[in-house]
Design a protein around this motif. Structure first.
Motif, PDB file in Angstrom:
ATOM      1  N   UNK A 137       0.830  -1.201   0.000  1.00 26.31           N
ATOM      2  CA  UNK A 137       0.000   0.000   0.000  1.00 26.31           C
ATOM      3  C   UNK A 137       0.862   1.247   0.000  1.00 26.31           C
ATOM      4  N   UNK A 138       1.967   1.177   0.733  1.00 22.56           N
ATOM      5  CA  UNK A 138       2.842   2.351   0.762  1.00 22.56           C
ATOM      6  C   UNK A 138       3.405   2.641  -0.620  1.00 22.56           C
ATOM      7  N   UNK A 139       3.727   1.575  -1.343  1.00 18.42           N
ATOM      8  CA  UNK A 139       4.253   1.779  -2.705  1.00 18.42           C
ATOM      9  C   UNK A 139       3.217   2.466  -3.569  1.00 18.42           C
ATOM     10  N   UNK A 140       1.983   1.974  -3.460  1.00 15.99           N
ATOM     11  CA  UNK A 140       0.922   2.572  -4.276  1.00 15.99           C
ATOM     12  C   UNK A 140       0.795   4.051  -3.968  1.00 15.99           C
ATOM     13  N   UNK A 141       0.753   4.354  -2.674  1.00  9.62           N
ATOM     14  CA  UNK A 141       0.506   5.744  -2.307  1.00  9.62           C
ATOM     15  C   UNK A 141       1.715   6.600  -2.665  1.00  9.62           C
ATOM     16  N   UNK A 142       2.891   6.040  -2.487  1.00  9.72           N
ATOM     17  CA  UNK A 142       4.079   6.851  -2.783  1.00  9.72           C
ATOM     18  C   UNK A 142       4.193   7.104  -4.286  1.00  9.72           C
ATOM     19  N   UNK A 143       3.870   6.129  -5.097  1.00  9.44           N
ATOM     20  CA  UNK A 143       3.948   6.392  -6.546  1.00  9.44           C
ATOM     21  C   UNK A 143       2.953   7.470  -6.929  1.00  9.44           C
ATOM     22  N   UNK A 144       1.812   7.394  -6.268  1.00  6.05           N
ATOM     23  CA  UNK A 144       0.800   8.380  -6.612  1.00  6.05           C
ATOM     24  C   UNK A 144       1.279   9.765  -6.221  1.00  6.05           C
ATOM     25  N   UNK A 145       1.887   9.874  -5.020  1.00  9.07           N
ATOM     26  CA  UNK A 145       2.355  11.191  -4.605  1.00  9.07           C
ATOM     27  C   UNK A 145       3.532  11.634  -5.441  1.00  9.07           C
ATOM     28  N   UNK A 146       4.422  10.665  -5.685  1.00 11.45           N
ATOM     29  CA  UNK A 146       5.592  11.002  -6.492  1.00 11.45           C
ATOM     30  C   UNK A 146       5.163  11.520  -7.847  1.00 11.45           C
ATOM     31  N   UNK A 147       4.166  10.877  -8.367  1.00 13.83           N
ATOM     32  CA  UNK A 147       3.721  11.284  -9.682  1.00 13.83           C
ATOM     33  C   UNK A 147       3.112  12.674  -9.640  1.00 13.83           C
ATOM     34  N   UNK A 148       2.348  12.888  -8.602  1.00 11.47           N
ATOM     35  CA  UNK A 148       1.731  14.199  -8.487  1.00 11.47           C
ATOM     36  C   UNK A 148       2.819  15.258  -8.446  1.00 11.47           C
ATOM     37  N   UNK A 149       3.888  14.959  -7.708  1.00  8.05           N
ATOM     38  CA  UNK A 149       4.985  15.908  -7.627  1.00  8.05           C
ATOM     39  C   UNK A 149       5.637  16.096  -8.982  1.00  8.05           C
ATOM     40  N   UNK A 150       5.840  14.988  -9.651  1.00 10.42           N
ATOM     41  CA  UNK A 150       6.516  15.022 -10.950  1.00 10.42           C
ATOM     42  C   UNK A 150       5.738  15.854 -11.951  1.00 10.42           C
TER      43      UNK A 150
END
Lengths: 685, 725
Positions: B534-547
């Protein structure tokens, strides 16, 4: 009509040779095509692009450049010789060793008095064109580096020479170089490579146009020696240029297989000043375009992919006519396949060897559309390599399969064949009559007792064949005075008649019993491409390059009723629009009312008893007839029964057992044997 | 599917005097798997770098002397050890050039072999069966060496194994047609002798191979009739009493290789991993009688996985070091790299979506479809074997508490003691034996916990569940108990390992999980893997938002986002300002991990649907939002479903969305907050329908393409019949 058993043969590995040079003779409307194997072909553009003459090549001879001087044809090649061709005897008239190393280019001035040649050693030599010969006149200033291309100024006073990294302009009178135009090398990695000026064109207004290995077409001013304009047209080489007779258009051929047209137009409507503008691109070749001709109405191109392409310029011809159609000439307009009808043998002619194959066999019976199981596979019986350096120009296999003859420009050879299943023997007939010389067509009589050979001055040599000896019987001559070579020979089934046709469009009928001329068919405006005599000897049929079919009665010495009807009604437009000539016509011996004929893309049986098709009827109606019930067919059927099941035909023959032999050469097979083309960037790759 | 890669030649073989002998005495791994020492059968030892196919060094004994055992490498001292003329031990280093100048020691008895396993001390095995550590032997080279073997007994094969705690030496011997296995433990020394069961009379094993795993030595041996047997020997077993009859070594038939008419003469089989065996010198089952094949067999499915024909004579020698097989054949020694990926019939059939790492450790004993598909074949010989040997093992086992005693203990003893004893019981390896009693233990534990509210030992229960010997039907009260005790970790384990949870219980779990406040959930200690997913999912989502710098994918931007409908996220207002709400996980990581377990359980729609109706509309909306979030993560961001994670698949997510909508559609339509959500879900459906519509169109044209390709190929020659009309 009935069913036919068809031997579908695809094992003839015919491989045309790459086109290296083209030359256009405007007066006679003929194009000479030089090929990589040294052969030269003459196409008559005024007569449906018919391939009139083929001069066979020779090992070691390449044709690098061709040049017409009036009706005379010259060639030069990397073997260092300048050759003039004897177009009547289809052989080189003489070859002149020019002592300058390989010859890259030759060019004739517009007055047709001087021939200039560019050599590997940097010299440009001028030759005087005299009656029956050329004579060395002088050298121009010798340059460093080879002379790759030459172009005379139309006035004959100046000459432009394309070299490595530069173009030189010579004064033809003094022989001095007057200008040196430096050509820029290609960018990037090719910077270190010399740029080759593959082609130059000298226009009458003093403009020089060059094409080079860096992919540029450049326009120069010869008075000031300055570069006017550069067109970068390809990443690869611009190999050849050609200018239209009115000098308003120049075409350039590239390694990518494209032909690019430049036109001398004003770039805006009001502007008076005209300049060379790139206008059109034609892509009809898969490989290098090595040779180009700009005729008045068309772009003729040829190259490594062996095809001769005639692309009419649509602003010069009437649209949607036969004249405006693109033509690709792939196959020769003569037969390379002979068939021994009685023995079921095929003879394939290659430039350097002959192959004799026995057809396969099948005892199965099948419906139309079936492939029958093979009882016996076809087998190659003989491969006969030619002797000497000259390429084979013609060959023949006797109907019984017992004789084989071939000819080169230097000699005729005759062999006795024994082809039993377990005993194959081939014996050369040692003593041939000395009259068998300079032969361009060979043919055996139907009972295999005579050999006919067309010889010089349109004459035909008749040789009697027997087990013991072969002796010269007669030389048949006619009195029309034509010196053109005989390209068609056709003996009649009963052995009484021999029909000959020459490229002067004359058709003569000889009585073999009396050994003298019987009659001559009135000369028709187009060259005959195939002739045949009725099995009863009552008439002959003649098919011409313009697709006309004429039947001539030998008894009445006039056109037959059927022929007149055909002329009156006219041939079907679709028939006339076909772009390959009929190369074989024969009367079906079982039913002489049937004529079998074929071109490269169809074969056809003409039933003379049936009504002729009118212009509005469907010419290709076999599909329709198939779908109709038996009793309704007669209502729609017409005389022309055309079968398009087989494509790229090199030969169709009726065997004695009434089966057909169809020799196909799929283009894909030719394509796979070509060298790899230069890599072109394709969209989305 | 195991594969044999293209092989290459390491070196040529010296022409042997004897046609049966390859000329190679042995190959031993040197400092790493890329270096090997090849000892030839006469005088020389060569060090090769395998990847370079290049010799790095070579040593020779004098003319007249012969090497009598394979040279070995002591990784600790970086020395080479070899024995010449049976009695002279030679030790040298890599930079020693001349072997004769190196260290030599003559011992009093004939040496059979020197072994030096990685991480172990070199040991010397004498021909008469005695064993010495090399160091102690060299301190007094002429020390007397006792005879262990009977007078006519001769050693046939030996190997050395280093376990976590001990060094073992195994060797087999032959005495009057009988074969024995000796298991020699070092430090403390003990020797155990087993008798190998007889095969058909006159047949003796061709080749042995041993591997060590889970405190058991697995011995593989090949008979000339093509039978490959496996025996498992516990390392811990006590030493046998002096003079006792050697126990028979239980064996199971692993493979019956097809041998054709004649028996195998020179063949070899070695263990590659749990499921794969490499065999050289046996015929290929479908290639006729020739025996020159190198094959990899899968023992689970008895299938031939890869085969390679070896040119020239096969000598029946085969070695394997880290994914490379070494086989002398003809005049060369070839190195053939191989790959043995984990395989199962289910994966071959596409049934198994995730390869679970635990699978290989423990046999799954709860019946499941997977088991029935491919496990049974394997189980039968094994259980028979265990029954046969159970009596023997009982006598061998340590005097710890029996199952019955533990059961009694559970009923009365305090939680700590119960936990210790259960752990003790479970730590014994023979779980197969324990399986029926494990159920009893679990039932007893649960019933006591239910009876006594103060008694609860979560660790023991978790341990029991982890054995995978339990299932819901064995102990139906366990999961409800865990829910009652709020032991969500145990719930997660049960959901993960029980294949037969009733839909009612699943739904109860779901209800509890959704109702769980996020604050409480964060404190939970859950399976780290599920949480990290779940952390991976959420982090990719946040990372992407940042990107993407505030840019959101168009499909979402097009939609009027109804931010007010999202209530549950806390402290993420800033993020919400940047991201549309469906891009933010509506629930916490831990809670999501628990719900994911529910998503992955098996169920049937008809039974689940009535229970789902019991969810409150708020819960339904939240759950749908979460499912929507998962769907978006999977489909829009093309989230790579890592197989290492236990994660719900896209299909499972979609199925649950459909189920929830089916169960609560009328309620949702009436609920104003759900309006936006439903609209979005409808949008998904629309886009999916559109996608499939487009795919359908493509399919049509592709099918046409196939039809046109069917043009018959005309060969060089054919006879056809045509008809003209």
């Amino acid at each position: 009509m009935g069913e036919f058993k068809v031997h579908r043969v695809r094992f003839f590995d015919y491989m045309p040779s790459a086109i290296r040079a083209l030359a256009w003779c405007r007066h006679t409307q003929r194009v000479a095509v030089g090929r990589a194997d040294g052969s030269v072909e003459i196409f008559n553009f005024s007569d449906n692009y018919f391939q009139e003459k083929v001069i066979p090549g020779r090992d070691g001879r390449t044709v690098e450049a061709l040049c017409w001087a009036g009706p005379r044809l010259f060639s030069a090649g990397l073997d260092g010789e300048i050759t003039e061709y004897d177009l009547e005897n289809l052989r080189p008239r003489y070859s002149l060793e020019a002592y300058g190393g390989p010859v890259w280019t030759i060019s004739c001035n517009s007055q047709e008095t001087l021939l200039s040649a560019g050599f590997e050693d940097g010299t440009v030599k001028l030759f005087e064109i005299l009656e029956g010969k050329v004579q060395f006149q002088r050298n121009l200033d010798r340059q460093k580096g080879r002379i790759v291309s030459l172009s005379w100024h139309p006035s004959g006073s100046q000459m432009a020479a394309g070299m490595m990294d530069m173009i030189r302009v010579f004064d033809a009178q003094t022989g001095h170089a007057t200008h040196r135009l430096l050509v820029e090398r290609g960018a990037g990695a090719s910077k270190s490579q010399e740029v080759v000026v593959w082609s130059v064109v000298f226009l009458s207004n003093g403009t020089i146009i060059s094409g080079d290995s860096a992919g540029k077409v450049q326009v120069w001013d010869s008075f000031t020696g300055t570069l006017l304009r550069t067109h970068l047209v390809t990443k690869w080489d611009v190999l050849v240029l050609s200018v239209s007779p009115d000098e308003s258009s120049v075409i350039a051929g590239t390694s990518e297989g494209t032909v690019i047209q430049f036109q001398f137009v004003s770039s805006t409507v009001e502007q008076q000043e005209q300049q060379w503008v790139r206008t059109r691109t034609f892509k009809n070749h898969s490989h290098d375009v090595r040779a180009l001709v700009h005729t008045d109405t068309a772009v003729v191109s040829g190259g490594v992919d062996t095809q001769l392409v005639v692309r009419p310029l649509l602003d010069k011809v009437e649209k949607n006519t036969q004249e405006s159609a693109l033509r690709k000439i792939i196959f020769p307009h003569r037969n390379l396949v002979s068939c021994a009808k009685k023995a079921g043998l095929l003879l394939f002619q290659f430039p350097d060897h002959l192959e004799v194959w026995r057809l396969g066999d099948s005892d199965g019976k099948g419906k139309a559309g079936d492939s029958l199981p093979l009882k016996r596979k076809p087998e190659k019986m003989i491969q006969l390599n030619r002797k000497g350096q000259d390429h084979i120009c013609c060959s023949a296999l006797s109907p019984c399969g017992g004789w084989l003859a071939y000819s080169t420009v230097s000699a005729v050879r005759l062999y006795r064949l024994q082809l039993n299943t377990n005993n194959i023997s081939i014996n050369k007939v040692s003593k041939l009559p000395k009259e068998l010389q300079s032969v361009h067509q060979l043919c055996f009589s139907c009972d295999s007792s005579k050999l006919f050979a067309s010889s010089s001055l349109s004459s035909v040599v008749v040789v009697g064949l027997s087990q013991l000896e072969c002796k010269h019987l007669e030389t048949l001559k006619h009195k029309s005075g034509s010196r053109q070579p005989v390209h068609l020979l056709c003996p009649s089934e009963d052995g009484k008649w021999l029909v000959t046709s020459n490229t002067d469009r004359e058709v003569h009928v000889f009585n073999l019993h009396k050994m003298k001329l019987h009659c001559s068919v009135p000369v028709y405006g187009s060259c005959p491409t195939a002739v045949s005599v009725h099995p009863s000897g009552s008439s002959l049929v003649c098919v011409h390059a313009d697709q006309q079919i004429l039947e001539f009665s030998l008894k009445q010495k006039e056109y037959t009723e059927w022929s007149r009807t055909l002329q009156r009604l006219g041939l079907h437009p679709l028939w006339l629009q076909r772009d390959t000539p009929i190369t074989t016509v024969t009367y079906d011996p079982r039913n002489p009312a049937h004529l079998a004929l074929h071109d490269a893309f169809m074969f056809c049986i003409i039933d003379q008893t049936l009504p002729l098709p009118e212009a509005k009827t469907n010419l290709y109606n076999q599909q329709v007839l198939r779908s109709l019930p038996q009793d309704q067919r007669s209502r729609v059927s017409h005389a022309f029964k055309i079968c398009k099941n087989f494509q790229n035909l090199l030969g169709v023959d009726l065997l004695e057992d009434h089966s057909l032999v169809v020799v196909e050469r799929p283009l894909q097979d030719i394509l796979t044997r070509l060298p790899a083309p230069v890599r072109c960037k394709k969209f989305a790759t | 599917m195991a594969t044999l890669c293209e092989g290459y030649t390491l070196c040529g073989l010296t022409p042997a005097q004897n046609r049966l002998c390859s000329g190679i005495r042995g190959i031993v791994e040197e400092r790493d798997s890329d270096h090997v020492i090849v000892t030839d059968s006469t005088r020389s030892v060569t060090l090769f770098k395998v990847s370079d196919q290049k010799p790095l060094g070579s040593w020779m004994v004098k003319q007249g002397q012969t090497l009598t055992c394979s040279a070995v490498y002591n990784t600790k001292t970086k020395e080479y050890i070899a024995v010449s003329d049976n009695k002279v031990i030679r030790i040298w280093k890599e930079d020693d050039v001349v072997l004769d100048k190196a260290f030599k020691a003559t011992v009093s008895a004939d040496v059979w072999v020197v072994h030096s396993a990685h991480g172990g001390d070199p040991v010397v095995l004498f021909q008469r069966g005695a064993l010495r550590l090399l160091d102690s032997l060299l301190s007094a080279p002429q020390q007397p060496v006792e005879d262990v073997l009977a007078p006519d007994e001769a050693i046939r094969w030996s190997t050395s194994i280093v376990t976590e705690t001990q060094q073992l030496l195994l060797f087999t011997s032959e005495l009057k047609g009988e074969h024995f296995l000796y298991l020699h433990r070092l430090n403390p020394n003990s020797l155990q002798r087993y008798r190998l069961e007889r095969e058909e009379p006159g047949l003796s094993p061709l080749r042995f191979s041993a591997s060590y795993k889970n405190k058991h030595v697995c011995l593989l041996y090949l008979y000339p009739n093509g039978h490959v047997y496996r025996s498992s020997i516990s390392v811990r077993g006590p030493a046998a009493e002096e003079g006792a009859e050697a126990p028979r070594l239980p064996r199971s038939l692993l493979l019956a290789l097809p041998v054709g008419e004649e028996l195998l003469e020179v063949a070899s089989a070695i263990i590659l991993d749990d499921a794969h065996v490499a065999v050289v010198g046996a015929p290929h089952p479908s290639a006729g009688p020739g025996k020159d094949f190198l094959c990899i067999w899968n023992t689970n499915f008895q299938t031939l996985q890869a085969a390679k024909e070896m040119a020239g004579k096969i000598y029946g020698q085969l070695w394997s070091f880290s994914n490379k097989l070494f086989a002398p054949h003809g005049n060369t020694l070839s190195v053939i790299p191989f790959e043995c990926p984990k395989s199962s019939l289910a994966s071959a059939l596409g049934k198994l979506k995730q390869a679970k790492t635990e699978d290989s450790k423990l046999p799954v004993l709860v019946p499941s479809w997977n088991n029935i598909l491919h496990g049974d074949k394997l189980q039968h010989p094994k259980t028979m074997e265990t029954r046969k040997t159970r009596t023997q093992r009982r006598t061998q086992s340590t005097p710890s508490l029996t199952t019955d005693q533990v059961l009694e203990l559970i009923k009365t003893a305090p939680a700590e003691e119960v936990q210790r004893e259960v752990e003790e019981l479970l730590s014994r390896q023979d779980l197969q034996d324990l399986q029926p009693s494990l159920g009893q233990i679990a039932v007893t534990l649960v019933s006591r916990s239910l009876a006594e509210p103060t008694f609860y030992c979560p660790d023991s229960l978790a341990q029991l569940v982890r054995t995978r010997c339990l299932c819901h039907s064995v102990c139906p009260d366990l999961l409800p108990l865990a829910l009652e005790k709020k032991d969500y970790f145990l719930c997660q384990l049960c959901l993960q390992f029980f294949p037969d949870i009733p839909e009612a219980v699943t739904c109860a779990c779901l209800k509890t999980f959704i109702g769980l406040p996020d604050v409480d959930a964060e404190k939970l200690n859950l399976e780290p893997e599920s949480v990290s997913f779940m952390e991976t999912i959420i982090s990719t989502q946040q990372g992407q938002a940042g990107l993407q710098n505030g840019f959101s994918p168009t499909t979402c931007a097009n939609e009027p986002s109804d931010a007010s409908s999202v209530q549950q996220t806390k402290g993420r207002t800033e993020e919400r300002a940047r991201n549309p709400p469906e891009q933010i996980c509506p629930i916490g990581v831990h809670k999501a991990a628990l719900i994911n377990e529910v998503l992955q359980t098996a169920y049937s729609d008809n039974f689940l649907l009535p229970h789902l109706k019991g969810l409150s509309s708020q819960h339904v909306i939240l759950f749908l939002q979460y499912l929507q979030f998962l769907y978006l993560q999977y489909s829009q961001n093309a989230f790579p479903q890592k197989h290492s994670f236990r994660s719900p698949s896209l299909d499972q997510v979609m199925d649950w969305v459909c189920l929830l909508l089916d169960a609560h559609f009328t309620v949702l339509v009436m609920t104003p907050e759900a309006k936006g959500l439903l609209l979005k879900l409808q949008h998904f459906v629309k886009s999916q329908v559109k996608l499939f519509y487009e795919l359908g169109k493509i399919e049509g044209s592709l099918q046409e393409l196939k039809k046109t390709k069917l043009k018959e190929d005309v060969g060089q020659y054919s006879i056809e019949v045509i008809e003209l009309f």
